[in-house]
Design a protein around this motif. Sequence first.
Motif, PDB file in Angstrom:
ATOM      1  N   MET A   1       0.841  -1.178   0.000  1.00 10.55           N
ATOM      2  CA  MET A   1       0.000   0.000   0.000  1.00 10.55           C
ATOM      3  C   MET A   1       0.891   1.249   0.000  1.00 10.55           C
ATOM      4  O   MET A   1       1.896   1.306   0.695  1.00 10.55           O
ATOM      5  N   THR A   2       0.515   2.240  -0.770  1.00  8.42           N
ATOM      6  CA  THR A   2       1.246   3.496  -0.825  1.00  8.42           C
ATOM      7  C   THR A   2       0.641   4.482   0.165  1.00  8.42           C
ATOM      8  O   THR A   2      -0.572   4.637   0.246  1.00  8.42           O
ATOM      9  N   TYR A   3       1.496   5.129   0.931  1.00  4.39           N
ATOM     10  CA  TYR A   3       1.049   6.111   1.910  1.00  4.39           C
ATOM     11  C   TYR A   3       1.389   7.516   1.429  1.00  4.39           C
ATOM     12  O   TYR A   3       2.367   7.694   0.698  1.00  4.39           O
ATOM     13  N   PRO A   4       0.635   8.526   1.831  1.00  7.08           N
ATOM     14  CA  PRO A   4       0.959   9.896   1.430  1.00  7.08           C
ATOM     15  C   PRO A   4       2.358  10.279   1.911  1.00  7.08           C
ATOM     16  O   PRO A   4       2.762   9.947   3.015  1.00  7.08           O
ATOM     17  N   ARG A   5       3.066  10.978   1.064  1.00  2.00           N
ATOM     18  CA  ARG A   5       4.405  11.459   1.395  1.00  2.00           C
ATOM     19  C   ARG A   5       4.306  12.914   1.860  1.00  2.00           C
ATOM     20  O   ARG A   5       3.427  13.654   1.441  1.00  2.00           O
ATOM     21  N   THR A   6       5.230  13.304   2.700  1.00  2.00           N
ATOM     22  CA  THR A   6       5.281  14.699   3.128  1.00  2.00           C
ATOM     23  C   THR A   6       6.302  15.441   2.266  1.00  2.00           C
ATOM     24  O   THR A   6       7.202  14.837   1.682  1.00  2.00           O
ATOM     25  N   PHE A   7       6.144  16.732   2.182  1.00  2.00           N
ATOM     26  CA  PHE A   7       7.105  17.565   1.475  1.00  2.00           C
ATOM     27  C   PHE A   7       7.034  18.965   2.061  1.00  2.00           C
ATOM     28  O   PHE A   7       6.061  19.333   2.708  1.00  2.00           O
ATOM     29  N   SER A   8       8.085  19.749   1.824  1.00  2.00           N
ATOM     30  CA  SER A   8       8.138  21.086   2.412  1.00  2.00           C
ATOM     31  C   SER A   8       7.696  22.174   1.446  1.00  2.00           C
ATOM     32  O   SER A   8       7.176  23.196   1.861  1.00  2.00           O
ATOM     33  N   HIS A   9       7.932  21.985   0.144  1.00  2.00           N
ATOM     34  CA  HIS A   9       7.532  23.008  -0.814  1.00  2.00           C
ATOM     35  C   HIS A   9       7.445  22.442  -2.217  1.00  2.00           C
ATOM     36  O   HIS A   9       7.929  21.348  -2.487  1.00  2.00           O
ATOM     37  N   ILE A  10       6.823  23.237  -3.074  1.00  2.00           N
ATOM     38  CA  ILE A  10       6.687  22.889  -4.484  1.00  2.00           C
ATOM     39  C   ILE A  10       6.944  24.157  -5.284  1.00  2.00           C
ATOM     40  O   ILE A  10       6.696  25.263  -4.803  1.00  2.00           O
ATOM     41  N   GLY A  11       7.455  24.012  -6.485  1.00  2.00           N
ATOM     42  CA  GLY A  11       7.690  25.154  -7.366  1.00  2.00           C
ATOM     43  C   GLY A  11       6.795  25.067  -8.585  1.00  2.00           C
ATOM     44  O   GLY A  11       6.616  23.985  -9.148  1.00  2.00           O
ATOM     45  N   ILE A  12       6.222  26.199  -8.977  1.00  2.00           N
ATOM     46  CA  ILE A  12       5.383  26.238 -10.170  1.00  2.00           C
ATOM     47  C   ILE A  12       5.779  27.439 -11.026  1.00  2.00           C
ATOM     48  O   ILE A  12       6.239  28.454 -10.522  1.00  2.00           O
ATOM     49  N   SER A  13       5.606  27.299 -12.321  1.00  2.00           N
ATOM     50  CA  SER A  13       5.856  28.384 -13.254  1.00  2.00           C
ATOM     51  C   SER A  13       4.523  29.065 -13.545  1.00  2.00           C
ATOM     52  O   SER A  13       3.525  28.387 -13.799  1.00  2.00           O
ATOM     53  N   VAL A  14       4.513  30.388 -13.486  1.00  2.57           N
ATOM     54  CA  VAL A  14       3.292  31.162 -13.721  1.00  2.57           C
ATOM     55  C   VAL A  14       3.590  32.233 -14.767  1.00  2.57           C
ATOM     56  O   VAL A  14       4.732  32.674 -14.906  1.00  2.57           O
ATOM     57  N   PRO A  15       2.564  32.680 -15.517  1.00  2.34           N
ATOM     58  CA  PRO A  15       2.816  33.703 -16.532  1.00  2.34           C
ATOM     59  C   PRO A  15       3.035  35.105 -15.960  1.00  2.34           C
ATOM     60  O   PRO A  15       3.696  35.931 -16.588  1.00  2.34           O
ATOM     61  N   ASP A  16       2.488  35.384 -14.771  1.00  2.00           N
ATOM     62  CA  ASP A  16       2.626  36.704 -14.143  1.00  2.00           C
ATOM     63  C   ASP A  16       2.664  36.499 -12.629  1.00  2.00           C
ATOM     64  O   ASP A  16       1.644  36.192 -12.012  1.00  2.00           O
ATOM     65  N   VAL A  17       3.835  36.645 -12.031  1.00  2.00           N
ATOM     66  CA  VAL A  17       4.018  36.310 -10.620  1.00  2.00           C
ATOM     67  C   VAL A  17       3.219  37.245  -9.704  1.00  2.00           C
ATOM     68  O   VAL A  17       2.668  36.791  -8.700  1.00  2.00           O
ATOM     69  N   GLU A  18       3.122  38.526 -10.051  1.00  2.00           N
ATOM     70  CA  GLU A  18       2.352  39.448  -9.207  1.00  2.00           C
ATOM     71  C   GLU A  18       0.868  39.063  -9.186  1.00  2.00           C
ATOM     72  O   GLU A  18       0.233  39.042  -8.136  1.00  2.00           O
ATOM     73  N   LYS A  19       0.323  38.745 -10.370  1.00  4.03           N
ATOM     74  CA  LYS A  19      -1.085  38.324 -10.445  1.00  4.03           C
ATOM     75  C   LYS A  19      -1.301  36.984  -9.733  1.00  4.03           C
ATOM     76  O   LYS A  19      -2.337  36.775  -9.108  1.00  4.03           O
ATOM     77  N   ALA A  20      -0.333  36.090  -9.829  1.00  4.04           N
ATOM     78  CA  ALA A  20      -0.454  34.794  -9.162  1.00  4.04           C
ATOM     79  C   ALA A  20      -0.482  34.965  -7.646  1.00  4.04           C
ATOM     80  O   ALA A  20      -1.291  34.336  -6.955  1.00  4.04           O
ATOM     81  N   VAL A  21       0.393  35.819  -7.113  1.00  7.78           N
ATOM     82  CA  VAL A  21       0.406  36.081  -5.669  1.00  7.78           C
ATOM     83  C   VAL A  21      -0.932  36.665  -5.239  1.00  7.78           C
ATOM     84  O   VAL A  21      -1.525  36.231  -4.236  1.00  7.78           O
ATOM     85  N   ALA A  22      -1.457  37.618  -5.987  1.00  7.35           N
ATOM     86  CA  ALA A  22      -2.753  38.215  -5.650  1.00  7.35           C
ATOM     87  C   ALA A  22      -3.863  37.164  -5.702  1.00  7.35           C
ATOM     88  O   ALA A  22      -4.715  37.098  -4.804  1.00  7.35           O
ATOM     89  N   PHE A  23      -3.865  36.327  -6.740  1.00  4.41           N
ATOM     90  CA  PHE A  23      -4.885  35.294  -6.889  1.00  4.41           C
ATOM     91  C   PHE A  23      -4.850  34.303  -5.732  1.00  4.41           C
ATOM     92  O   PHE A  23      -5.869  34.044  -5.090  1.00  4.41           O
ATOM     93  N   TYR A  24      -3.676  33.727  -5.463  1.00  2.59           N
ATOM     94  CA  TYR A  24      -3.593  32.704  -4.417  1.00  2.59           C
ATOM     95  C   TYR A  24      -3.832  33.287  -3.023  1.00  2.59           C
ATOM     96  O   TYR A  24      -4.343  32.600  -2.145  1.00  2.59           O
ATOM     97  N   SER A  25      -3.493  34.555  -2.827  1.00  2.00           N
ATOM     98  CA  SER A  25      -3.803  35.206  -1.546  1.00  2.00           C
ATOM     99  C   SER A  25      -5.312  35.334  -1.366  1.00  2.00           C
ATOM    100  O   SER A  25      -5.857  35.016  -0.304  1.00  2.00           O
ATOM    101  N   THR A  26      -5.985  35.794  -2.418  1.00  2.00           N
ATOM    102  CA  THR A  26      -7.425  36.033  -2.355  1.00  2.00           C
ATOM    103  C   THR A  26      -8.234  34.742  -2.344  1.00  2.00           C
ATOM    104  O   THR A  26      -9.111  34.555  -1.506  1.00  2.00           O
ATOM    105  N   VAL A  27      -7.934  33.840  -3.267  1.00  2.00           N
ATOM    106  CA  VAL A  27      -8.748  32.639  -3.454  1.00  2.00           C
ATOM    107  C   VAL A  27      -8.413  31.547  -2.446  1.00  2.00           C
ATOM    108  O   VAL A  27      -9.310  30.905  -1.895  1.00  2.00           O
ATOM    109  N   MET A  28      -7.126  31.336  -2.189  1.00  2.00           N
ATOM    110  CA  MET A  28      -6.710  30.221  -1.336  1.00  2.00           C
ATOM    111  C   MET A  28      -6.312  30.646   0.071  1.00  2.00           C
ATOM    112  O   MET A  28      -6.113  29.803   0.935  1.00  2.00           O
ATOM    113  N   GLY A  29      -6.132  31.946   0.288  1.00  2.00           N
ATOM    114  CA  GLY A  29      -5.722  32.423   1.602  1.00  2.00           C
ATOM    115  C   GLY A  29      -4.255  32.198   1.909  1.00  2.00           C
ATOM    116  O   GLY A  29      -3.831  32.326   3.057  1.00  2.00           O
TER     117      GLY A  29
END
Length: 81
Positions: A1-29
């Motif tokens: 059986m596979t168990y969930p793994r832990t991790f400390s961070h993930i990296g993603i590429s976005v088209p506009d970092v300022e808009k992404a920060v605003a979006f994830y702050s507003t939508v995801m908190g």
Amino acid sequence: MTYPRTFSHIGISVPDVEKAVAFYSTVMGWYPIMTPTEITEESESAIGQMCIDVFGAGWGSFKIAHMSTGDRIGVEMFEFP
């Protein structure tokens, strides 16, 4: 059986970092740890060497921001030209 793994961070590429920060702050908190910053110099500094290790020599420039989720998972966002 596979168990969930832990991790400390993930990296993603976005088209506009300022808009992404605003979006994830507003939508995801998510909250910013490092506001959007432009990295423009390949050097022998710690960040310069990390970028060479990750992106290879001649990486040019990019913008980066760091955010965190409510349960402390880090999210690095990269905007490349």
